[in-house]
Design a protein around this motif. Structure first.
Motif, PDB file in Angstrom:
ATOM      1  N   ALA A 325       0.690  -0.996   0.147  1.00  0.00           N
ATOM      2  CA  ALA A 325      -0.227  -0.119  -0.218  1.00  0.00           C
ATOM      3  C   ALA A 325       0.973   1.456  -0.067  1.00  0.00           C
ATOM      4  O   ALA A 325       0.689   2.528  -0.784  1.00  0.00           O
ATOM      5  CB  ALA A 325      -0.936  -0.072   1.233  1.00  0.00           C
ATOM      6  N   GLN A 346      -3.813   6.616   3.126  1.00  0.00           N
ATOM      7  CA  GLN A 346      -3.904   5.442   2.594  1.00  0.00           C
ATOM      8  C   GLN A 346      -3.692   3.937   3.122  1.00  0.00           C
ATOM      9  O   GLN A 346      -4.260   3.111   3.132  1.00  0.00           O
ATOM     10  CB  GLN A 346      -3.313   5.833   1.023  1.00  0.00           C
ATOM     11  CG  GLN A 346      -4.054   5.112   0.401  1.00  0.00           C
ATOM     12  CD  GLN A 346      -5.494   4.158  -0.086  1.00  0.00           C
ATOM     13  OE1 GLN A 346      -6.157   5.320  -0.278  1.00  0.00           O
ATOM     14  NE2 GLN A 346      -5.585   3.788   0.452  1.00  0.00           N
ATOM     15  N   THR A 350      -5.817   0.697   3.408  1.00  0.00           N
ATOM     16  CA  THR A 350      -5.789  -0.848   2.612  1.00  0.00           C
ATOM     17  C   THR A 350      -5.697  -1.521   3.935  1.00  0.00           C
ATOM     18  O   THR A 350      -5.909  -2.915   3.677  1.00  0.00           O
ATOM     19  CB  THR A 350      -4.508  -0.424   1.948  1.00  0.00           C
ATOM     20  OG1 THR A 350      -4.878   0.249   0.789  1.00  0.00           O
ATOM     21  CG2 THR A 350      -4.515  -1.839   1.733  1.00  0.00           C
ATOM     22  N   THR A 376      -5.155  -1.161  -3.306  1.00  0.00           N
ATOM     23  CA  THR A 376      -5.486   0.142  -3.086  1.00  0.00           C
ATOM     24  C   THR A 376      -4.950   1.136  -3.790  1.00  0.00           C
ATOM     25  O   THR A 376      -5.619   2.427  -4.302  1.00  0.00           O
ATOM     26  CB  THR A 376      -3.243   0.307  -2.641  1.00  0.00           C
ATOM     27  OG1 THR A 376      -3.297  -0.143  -1.847  1.00  0.00           O
ATOM     28  CG2 THR A 376      -2.900   1.471  -2.112  1.00  0.00           C
TER      29      THR A 376
END
Ligand code: NAP
Length: 383
Positions: A325, A346, A350, A376
């Motif tokens: 990710a 992020q 993920t 992702t």
């Protein structure tokens, strides 16, 4: 004379390694050199060092490599399979310096030969973890860390037994944004992120350094290399990057390794181990540096170290998902498609949405890595 292969020869670590070899050509015979797509530079290096074989991972770069090597007698090859085959060729030392999990399969091929692997490619160990360490044990390979912190710890551990270790402390420069307030971090640009205050490195690791994910990945790397458990591993911010890491023993003695911010020092330590070799690096001038300072990391502004610590403790596939990710998020940031503070966010997203079973083979790790990347990407670019 020792034989050596360098995976990722055109990168920052690869060229630093070749710089050391250039200074002692009578000691080294180069077997394989690899790059991703930079055929021109790879061919230049292969010719200079009379390599047996040069490999580009990106097959579309093979015609250019062939042309650049025409008449040299050096083999040219391209593609993932060719890269892994080249890594499996007999060489006493393999420097694993590809960036990202792309280095995993070739690094594992080198490990399977049971010789010395000098590891810079931390992402492969983070992702494969116990699968890689199991392969090291099975083949009897010697895994020597090139990452400056882990190389420092490795050197400090020569001063005592692992059972007597109270703490292993990884130092972190804090990166270019270490003093930035949270509000400013959101708008940090790729150009600002790759400008590391102390080290000259490739773009991906420079961004990791700015988010402090680099230290998170190093935490997981240390967890696998030095079996003391996550609770005895800690991170401290040391802006001068002079103390490269420390080991505290149960009697209260702390051993530290110090040196200039020049990767040729840990590379030389791995190449010459257990002996020492000359480097052209500037001697450490502590009087000129004047002060060495330390402070606790700030996990509110830089949550990546918390995510990595939790991933190390969770084990299984979690570190591989974290790494994949992160690689996708960093690439999106460098492409101007993701805000700086969204990189770690992020990774957390993920991790929250993909929890695969524990990988037990290289194929499992590669599958987890691929799926985590795909998920992702989907989250970053919803259809
Ligand atoms: N730089 C440092 O000071 C430093 C310090 C500690 C640890 N490390 C670690 O060392 C590794 C290398 O870092 P770096 O800074 O040297 O990176 P870099 O300068 O970006 O170089 C990466 C190398 O890997 C090759 N490569 C890139 N993508 C590839 C792919 N998909 N398949 C095969 N080869 C690929 C590149 O070839 P092309 O030139 O053709 O793109 C290049 O030879 C990373 O894991 C990093 O975390 C680096």
């Amino acid at each position: 004379m020792r034989t050596i292969s360098i995976l990722g020869a055109t990168g920052s670590i690869g060229t630093s390694t070749l710089d050391l070899i250039r200074r002692a050509p009578e000691r080294w015979k180069v077997v394989a050199l690899s790059a991703n797509g930079n055929a021109a530079e790879l061919a230049k290096l292969a010719r200079e060092f009379s390599a047996e074989i040069a490999v580009v991972a990106d097959e579309t770069a093979l015609p250019a490599l062939r042309e650049a090597l025409a008449g040299s007698g050096i083999e040219a090859a391209g593609g993932q399979g060719a890269l892994t085959e080249a890594a499996a060729r007999p060489a006493e030392v393999t420097v694993a310096a590809i960036v990202g999990c792309a280095g995993l399969a070739p690094t594992m091929a080198a490990i399977a030969r049971g010789r010395t692997v000098a590891l810079a490619n931390k992402e492969s160990l983070v992702s494969a973890g116990e699968v890689m360490m199991g392969a090291v044990r099975a083949s009897g390979a010697t895994l020597l860390p090139i990452d400056s912190e882990h190389n420092a710890i490795f050197q400090c551990l020569a001063g005592g037994a692992i059972e007597d270790v109270r703490w292993i402390t990884l130092t972190a420069s804090g990166g270019p944004f270490r003093d930035w307030p949270l509000e400013r971090l959101h708008g940090a640009t790729p150009a600002e992120a790759v400008k590391h205050p102390n080290w000259s490195m490739g773009a991906k690791i420079s961004v990791d350094s700015a988010t402090m994910m680099n230290k998170g990945l190093e935490f997981i790397e240390a967890f696998h290399l030095f079996p003391v458990g996550t609770e005895r591993l800690r991170i401290i911010v040391h802006p001068q990057s002079v103390v490269h890491s420390m080991v505290e023993y149960r009697d209260g003695s702390t051993l530290a390794q110090l040196g200039p911010s020049d990767m040729r020092v840990p590379i030389a330590s791995a190449l010459a181990w257990p002996a020492r070799m000359d480097t052209p690096c500037a001697p450490l001038d502590l009087a000129a540096i004047g002060e060495l300072t330390f402070r606790a990391p700030d996990e509110v502004r830089f949550p990546a170290t918390r995510l990595a610590r939790e991933a190390a403790a969770a084990g299984g596939a979690v570190p591989a998902v974290l790494n994949a990710a992160n690689e996708i998020a960093v690439a999106a940031f460098l492409a101007g498609k993701l805000a700086f503070t969204r990189i770690a966010a992020q990774v957390e997203d993920t991790l929250g949405r993909y929890a695969p079973p524990v990988p037990i083979s290289l194929a499992d790790v590669i599958a987890v890595d691929a799926e985590a990347r795909a998920r992702t990407r989907e989250m970053l670019e919803p259809v």
